[in-house]
Design an enzyme around this catalytic site. Structure first.
Site, PDB file in Angstrom:
ATOM      1  N   ASP A  12      13.766 -11.328   3.474  1.00  0.00           N
ATOM      2  CA  ASP A  12      12.669 -12.295   3.466  1.00  0.00           C
ATOM      3  C   ASP A  12      13.195 -13.693   3.788  1.00  0.00           C
ATOM      4  O   ASP A  12      14.102 -14.194   3.111  1.00  0.00           O
ATOM      5  CB  ASP A  12      11.988 -12.317   2.096  1.00  0.00           C
ATOM      6  N   GLY A  38      10.810  -6.408   1.935  1.00  0.00           N
ATOM      7  CA  GLY A  38      10.394  -5.176   2.599  1.00  0.00           C
ATOM      8  C   GLY A  38       9.513  -4.392   1.656  1.00  0.00           C
ATOM      9  O   GLY A  38       9.798  -4.290   0.447  1.00  0.00           O
ATOM     10  N   GLU A 139       5.961   0.525   7.475  1.00  0.00           N
ATOM     11  CA  GLU A 139       6.964  -0.274   8.178  1.00  0.00           C
ATOM     12  C   GLU A 139       8.087   0.589   8.739  1.00  0.00           C
ATOM     13  O   GLU A 139       9.126   0.085   9.162  1.00  0.00           O
ATOM     14  CB  GLU A 139       7.541  -1.346   7.242  1.00  0.00           C
ATOM     15  N   ASN A 184      -4.962  -2.943   0.890  1.00  0.00           N
ATOM     16  CA  ASN A 184      -5.644  -4.133   0.385  1.00  0.00           C
ATOM     17  C   ASN A 184      -6.939  -4.299   1.183  1.00  0.00           C
ATOM     18  O   ASN A 184      -7.238  -3.505   2.078  1.00  0.00           O
ATOM     19  CB  ASN A 184      -4.748  -5.376   0.438  1.00  0.00           C
ATOM     20  N   THR A 220      -6.748  -3.062  -3.431  1.00  0.00           N
ATOM     21  CA  THR A 220      -6.395  -4.303  -4.111  1.00  0.00           C
ATOM     22  C   THR A 220      -7.125  -5.445  -3.418  1.00  0.00           C
ATOM     23  O   THR A 220      -7.063  -5.589  -2.201  1.00  0.00           O
ATOM     24  CB  THR A 220      -4.881  -4.537  -4.095  1.00  0.00           C
ATOM     25  N   MET A 221      -7.805  -6.282  -4.227  1.00  0.00           N
ATOM     26  CA  MET A 221      -8.671  -7.319  -3.677  1.00  0.00           C
ATOM     27  C   MET A 221      -8.299  -8.720  -4.166  1.00  0.00           C
ATOM     28  O   MET A 221      -9.140  -9.609  -4.230  1.00  0.00           O
ATOM     29  CB  MET A 221     -10.130  -7.024  -4.047  1.00  0.00           C
ATOM     30  N   GLY A 225      -9.930  -8.450  -8.086  1.00  0.00           N
ATOM     31  CA  GLY A 225      -9.549  -7.282  -8.860  1.00  0.00           C
ATOM     32  C   GLY A 225      -9.176  -6.090  -8.001  1.00  0.00           C
ATOM     33  O   GLY A 225      -8.726  -6.236  -6.854  1.00  0.00           O
ATOM     34  N   ASP A 246       2.852 -18.177  -5.440  1.00  0.00           N
ATOM     35  CA  ASP A 246       3.252 -17.468  -4.225  1.00  0.00           C
ATOM     36  C   ASP A 246       2.772 -16.023  -4.345  1.00  0.00           C
ATOM     37  O   ASP A 246       3.226 -15.282  -5.213  1.00  0.00           O
ATOM     38  CB  ASP A 246       4.776 -17.534  -4.069  1.00  0.00           C
ATOM     39  N   ASP A 252       2.864  -5.114  -3.281  1.00  0.00           N
ATOM     40  CA  ASP A 252       3.977  -4.199  -3.555  1.00  0.00           C
ATOM     41  C   ASP A 252       4.249  -4.110  -5.050  1.00  0.00           C
ATOM     42  O   ASP A 252       4.573  -3.040  -5.572  1.00  0.00           O
ATOM     43  CB  ASP A 252       5.238  -4.675  -2.826  1.00  0.00           C
TER      44      ASP A 252
END
Length: 311
Positions: A12, A38, A139, A184, A220-221, A225, A246, A252
């Protein structure tokens, strides 16, 4: 092993920005951090930090990042027997830009992750057969994803698929073989072609996937929620309200925590509730893996805030 993660690792490259530059514009950014990430590695670390025994199948480059990535996984107790270097190939990297509202924009360069091929699953077959669940993301090559799903089905091992980054090339015949499909809201929109601006629209898109034959859809929202849909019901678990710094790696974090508690309890709803807290804690710090809480920190957070309501 409790959990086998077959997936990616990235380095990252996180830049915290005041605003994105325009074309041809150069701006100064307040700060930069280098970290291990990752989607696959993040999910593996999240599960391991909670106490799961995790093995990871992944590929790293033979550059300065490769050895560090393997050492980082081992630091969390993850079995890296099948985390191998690819000669003459760079490691995967992810330039990440985080704005003052904690929203992020991410680019990925797959690098060595593109070399995680189906043959690697066959090499690890005897160890994989002993695992309680297989976790996958997008990925790595789709052919490897499909081979892993078939392996899980053949050996009666539940499979969790996180379709990130979303790809319209994903074959839904394979998705329907998985036990859990966990996008998501953005990924849900891309994969279904349906709007997701409201909760009703998310419910409709999730229902569409259920009608296509997907067993469990867990969406996932973010601050809205988490939505869990099956043939029998659709439930939403409220999010925790925290001061986000952040949001990188929060999805993940959720998946890694969900997997840990699903293996431990076989209670999907409880696993979602615990993962919601884990993900909330992760966004209160910078970075990905370094932001993930310990089990004691999670338990204290849940004790102070309670489990989220189900609607």
């Amino acid at each position: 092993m409790d959990i086998a993660v077959i997936g990616s690792n990235m380095v990252d490259l996180i830049t915290y920005i005041d605003k994105m530059p325009k074309e041809g514009e150069t701006l100064e950014a307040p700060s930069f951090e280098l970290g291990c990430g990752g989607k696959g590695a993040n999910q593996a670390v999240a599960s391991a930090k909670l106490g799961s025994k995790v093995m990871m199948l992944t590929k790293v480059g033979d550059d300065i990042f490769g050895g560090n990535t393997i050492q980082n996984l081992e630091k969390f107790g993850i079995d890296t027997t099948f985390a191998c270097k690819v000669p003459g190939t760079p490691s995967g990297v992810a330039p990440i830009f985080v704005d003052p509202q904690s929203k992020n924009r991410i680019l990925i360069v797959k690098g060595a992750n593109q070399h995680l091929l189906p043959a690697e699953i066959d090499k690890a077959a005897e160890q994989l057969k002993k695992c309680s669940v297989i976790v996958l993301q997008l990925e790595i090559p789709l052919e490897t994803i499909y081979h892993a799903i078939d392996f899980g089905v053949e050996h009666h091992i539940p499979v969790i698929l996180n379709p990130a980054p979303a790809s319209k090339e994903l074959d839904f015949d394979y998705v329907c073989k998985c036990d859990f499909f966990m996008p998501n809201e953005t990924e849900l929109e891309i994969l279904t072609g349906m709007p997701v601006e409201t909760e009703e629209q998310v419910r409709a898109a999730a229902s569409y996937l259920i009608e296509k034959g997907v067993k469990n859809v867990i969406v996932t929202m973010g601050s809205r929620g988490v939505l869990w849909a099956t043939k029998k019901q659709i439930q939403r678990v409220d999010a925790y309200r925290v001061d986000a710094i952040d949001t990188t790696g929060a999805g993940d974090a959720f998946i890694g925590c969900f997997t840990h508690y699903y293996v431990e309890t076989k209670d999907v709803l409880q696993a979602i509730q615990m993962a919601t807290g884990f993900a909330a804690l992760s966004v209160t710090k910078r970075g990905t893996q370094i932001s993930y809480p310990s089990k004691d920190e999670l338990n204290l957070f849940i004790e102070e805030n309670g489990l989220r309501q189900v609607k």
